[in-house]
Scaffold this motif. Structure first.
Motif, PDB file in Angstrom:
ATOM      1  N   GLU A 140       0.703  -1.016   0.006  1.00  0.00           N
ATOM      2  CA  GLU A 140       0.050  -0.107   0.023  1.00  0.00           C
ATOM      3  C   GLU A 140       0.931   1.272   0.190  1.00  0.00           C
ATOM      4  O   GLU A 140       0.525   2.494  -0.569  1.00  0.00           O
ATOM      5  CB  GLU A 140      -0.937  -0.141   1.154  1.00  0.00           C
ATOM      6  CG  GLU A 140      -1.910  -0.962   1.118  1.00  0.00           C
ATOM      7  CD  GLU A 140      -2.853  -1.052   2.479  1.00  0.00           C
ATOM      8  OE1 GLU A 140      -3.029   0.146   2.861  1.00  0.00           O
ATOM      9  OE2 GLU A 140      -3.649  -1.982   2.715  1.00  0.00           O
ATOM     10  N   GLU A 141       1.953   0.989   0.479  1.00  0.00           N
ATOM     11  CA  GLU A 141       3.084   2.384   0.447  1.00  0.00           C
ATOM     12  C   GLU A 141       3.262   2.921  -0.918  1.00  0.00           C
ATOM     13  O   GLU A 141       3.846   3.859  -1.215  1.00  0.00           O
ATOM     14  CB  GLU A 141       4.226   2.119   1.364  1.00  0.00           C
ATOM     15  CG  GLU A 141       4.154   1.761   2.643  1.00  0.00           C
ATOM     16  CD  GLU A 141       3.603   0.417   3.221  1.00  0.00           C
ATOM     17  OE1 GLU A 141       3.334   0.016   4.104  1.00  0.00           O
ATOM     18  OE2 GLU A 141       3.422  -0.313   2.271  1.00  0.00           O
ATOM     19  N   ARG A 151      -0.199   4.775   1.602  1.00  0.00           N
ATOM     20  CA  ARG A 151      -0.089   4.412   3.007  1.00  0.00           C
ATOM     21  C   ARG A 151       0.970   5.677   3.396  1.00  0.00           C
ATOM     22  O   ARG A 151       2.225   5.336   2.752  1.00  0.00           O
ATOM     23  CB  ARG A 151       0.094   2.871   3.392  1.00  0.00           C
ATOM     24  CG  ARG A 151       0.466   2.960   5.030  1.00  0.00           C
ATOM     25  CD  ARG A 151       1.078   1.777   5.358  1.00  0.00           C
ATOM     26  NE  ARG A 151       0.114   0.576   5.207  1.00  0.00           N
ATOM     27  CZ  ARG A 151      -0.667  -0.021   6.041  1.00  0.00           C
ATOM     28  NH1 ARG A 151      -0.609   0.560   7.283  1.00  0.00           N
ATOM     29  NH2 ARG A 151      -1.380  -0.827   5.938  1.00  0.00           N
ATOM     30  N   GLY A 152       1.032   6.264   4.331  1.00  0.00           N
ATOM     31  CA  GLY A 152       1.962   7.428   4.563  1.00  0.00           C
ATOM     32  C   GLY A 152       1.327   8.666   4.656  1.00  0.00           C
ATOM     33  O   GLY A 152       1.801   9.675   5.151  1.00  0.00           O
ATOM     34  N   GLY A 274       6.855  -0.178   6.547  1.00  0.00           N
ATOM     35  CA  GLY A 274       6.475  -1.227   5.565  1.00  0.00           C
ATOM     36  C   GLY A 274       7.166  -2.513   5.473  1.00  0.00           C
ATOM     37  O   GLY A 274       6.391  -3.733   5.350  1.00  0.00           O
ATOM     38  N   VAL A 275       8.385  -2.316   5.325  1.00  0.00           N
ATOM     39  CA  VAL A 275       9.216  -3.375   5.330  1.00  0.00           C
ATOM     40  C   VAL A 275       9.156  -4.290   6.517  1.00  0.00           C
ATOM     41  O   VAL A 275       8.972  -5.523   6.286  1.00  0.00           O
ATOM     42  CB  VAL A 275      10.744  -3.088   5.290  1.00  0.00           C
ATOM     43  CG1 VAL A 275      11.530  -4.356   5.249  1.00  0.00           C
ATOM     44  CG2 VAL A 275      10.947  -2.317   3.965  1.00  0.00           C
ATOM     45  N   ALA A 276       9.024  -3.575   7.784  1.00  0.00           N
ATOM     46  CA  ALA A 276       8.760  -4.570   8.982  1.00  0.00           C
ATOM     47  C   ALA A 276       7.540  -5.032   9.070  1.00  0.00           C
ATOM     48  O   ALA A 276       7.576  -6.263   9.554  1.00  0.00           O
ATOM     49  CB  ALA A 276       8.943  -3.430  10.084  1.00  0.00           C
ATOM     50  N   ARG A 277       6.636  -4.469   8.498  1.00  0.00           N
ATOM     51  CA  ARG A 277       5.063  -5.192   8.632  1.00  0.00           C
ATOM     52  C   ARG A 277       5.275  -6.409   7.669  1.00  0.00           C
ATOM     53  O   ARG A 277       4.745  -7.514   7.983  1.00  0.00           O
ATOM     54  CB  ARG A 277       4.172  -4.256   8.072  1.00  0.00           C
ATOM     55  CG  ARG A 277       3.613  -3.391   9.142  1.00  0.00           C
ATOM     56  CD  ARG A 277       2.188  -2.567   8.736  1.00  0.00           C
ATOM     57  NE  ARG A 277       2.563  -1.788   7.727  1.00  0.00           N
ATOM     58  CZ  ARG A 277       2.672  -0.374   7.918  1.00  0.00           C
ATOM     59  NH1 ARG A 277       3.097   0.099   8.835  1.00  0.00           N
ATOM     60  NH2 ARG A 277       3.221   0.462   6.745  1.00  0.00           N
ATOM     61  N   GLY A 291       6.732 -10.747  -0.118  1.00  0.00           N
ATOM     62  CA  GLY A 291       6.645 -10.020  -1.337  1.00  0.00           C
ATOM     63  C   GLY A 291       6.584  -8.544  -1.252  1.00  0.00           C
ATOM     64  O   GLY A 291       7.041  -7.846  -1.973  1.00  0.00           O
ATOM     65  N   ARG A 292       5.854  -8.108  -0.234  1.00  0.00           N
ATOM     66  CA  ARG A 292       5.627  -6.635   0.074  1.00  0.00           C
ATOM     67  C   ARG A 292       7.023  -6.187   0.290  1.00  0.00           C
ATOM     68  O   ARG A 292       7.235  -5.070  -0.180  1.00  0.00           O
ATOM     69  CB  ARG A 292       4.404  -6.530   0.959  1.00  0.00           C
ATOM     70  CG  ARG A 292       3.016  -6.846   0.379  1.00  0.00           C
ATOM     71  CD  ARG A 292       1.907  -6.393   1.359  1.00  0.00           C
ATOM     72  NE  ARG A 292       1.976  -7.010   2.541  1.00  0.00           N
ATOM     73  CZ  ARG A 292       1.270  -7.964   2.642  1.00  0.00           C
ATOM     74  NH1 ARG A 292       0.750  -8.774   1.815  1.00  0.00           N
ATOM     75  NH2 ARG A 292       1.241  -8.456   3.952  1.00  0.00           N
TER      76      ARG A 292
END
Length: 338
Positions: A140-141, A151-152, A274-277, A291-292
């Motif tokens: 979503e980012e 997102r953000g 976002g990477v952490a999520r 993948g995200r």
């Protein structure tokens, strides 16, 4: 509520989007706060120009829907400038040709202009995926890749550096102060999918009018169709690289401090989260998490690569674009079909 009339500009270029164009116009005509007029600006496509003129010929006398030919060079920026020059409203709104607006879209825009300092109001753009759902790997980012709100961005009605072009509005006096959209930055037919023309304009506007307020109101909602071809990583990679090229042009035009101000916050705060999520979801065996996370990293690297290449090209060959002012278009360069 503002009593300024609102002109809606929809730039179009291909008959492949015929049904989308009709749906976009219908959504404007169904607004709870009626538009003063809808301007369809056709980008150097005579067959589409004639077909739309015939479709809306019954509205020719009333002026409710007008069909115009892009009076400038091929591309979205010149098409928007043509619409600005022809528009009669004190507020000019822009809607993508493959999007539909919710019923209160223009009413939310108009509310923002109750404050006389407000020079631009944008809205929230929601993706409509051709496959029926978001691809599991697509973060979503990075929804800006497909022309949507990402997102953000802060929720509510908030002050921003720039609005997003496919769902935005400006006071006419904003263009009087800053000129029109710059050509050579944004999309141009089938060429590389560049962008950022609205970013450059908004920065130029706040320089010309330091007291100007620019807003995004997430209640001004449109729904933007995402074709199947844009749901794949190949397009994601191409679009992020093109964004880097565009940011280099913007930074050269307005300076890196302003041109990359929001992007620094985005890359240092929003994307790491976002990477952490994504990694957390991967550990929890949730679909698409890895993948995200990987797409976010790839998107950053690809955009950075485009920025470096664009910066080198700009230093060697100049900025690569010119500013096209509304006054120039208004002095006899406009075109009209119906």
């Amino acid at each position: 509520m503002s009593d300024l009339g609102i002109s809606v500009v929809i730039c179009v270029y291909t008959e492949d989007r015929w049904e989308d164009i009709l749906a976009a116009v219908s959504s404007v005509r169904a607004q709870s706060r009626p538009a003063l007029e809808t301007l369809l600006v056709v980008d150097h496509n005579r067959a589409l120009l004639d077909r739309l003129a015939e479709e809306y010929k019954e509205h020719r006398e009333s002026g409710e829907v007008r069909v115009l030919a892009n009076a400038g060079p091929r591309g979205l920026s010149a098409g928007r400038n043509t619409g600005i020059a022809a528009a009669r409203g004190g507020i000019i709104a822009f809607l993508d040709d493959d999007a539909v607006a919710e019923r209160d879209w223009l009413r939310r825009f108009a509310e923002g202009y109750e404050d006389p300092r407000v020079m631009a109001v944008g809205g929230r753009t929601m993706p409509v995926w051709a496959s029926g759902r978001r691809p599991a790997w697509f973060p979503e980012e990075f929804d800006w890749v497909v022309g949507c709100t990402y997102r953000g961005l802060p929720p509510g009605r908030v002050r921003v550096r720039n609005v997003l072009g496919g769902n935005a509005s400006f006071r006419r006096t904003a263009f009087d102060a800053a000129g029109g959209f710059a050509t050579g930055i944004g999309r141009d037919g089938d060429k590389r999918p560049l962008g950022c023309e609205e970013t450059e304009l908004c920065i130029r506007l706040t320089r010309a009018r330091p007291d100007a307020v620019l807003l995004i109101d997430d209640r001004a909602v449109i729904h933007h169709r995402v074709p199947e071809a844009r749901e794949h990583f190949r397009y994601f990679r191409t679009r992020t690289y093109a964004e880097g090229l565009s940011k280099a042009l913007v930074a050269r035009s307005v300076g890196a401090d302003k041109g990359l101000e929001s992007e620094r916050r985005y890359t240092t705060r929003v994307l790491p989260a976002g990477v952490a999520r994504g990694l957390r979801d991967a550990l929890l065996a949730r679909p698409g998490g890895a993948g995200r996370a990987g797409a976010i990293v790839a998107g950053v690297l690809t955009a950075a690569g485009g920025y470096v290449v664009g910066s080198v090209r700009a230093r060697r060959g100049g900025a690569g674009f010119s500013q096209v002012h509304v006054a120039r278009i208004a002095d006899g360069e406009g075109g009209r079909a119906g």
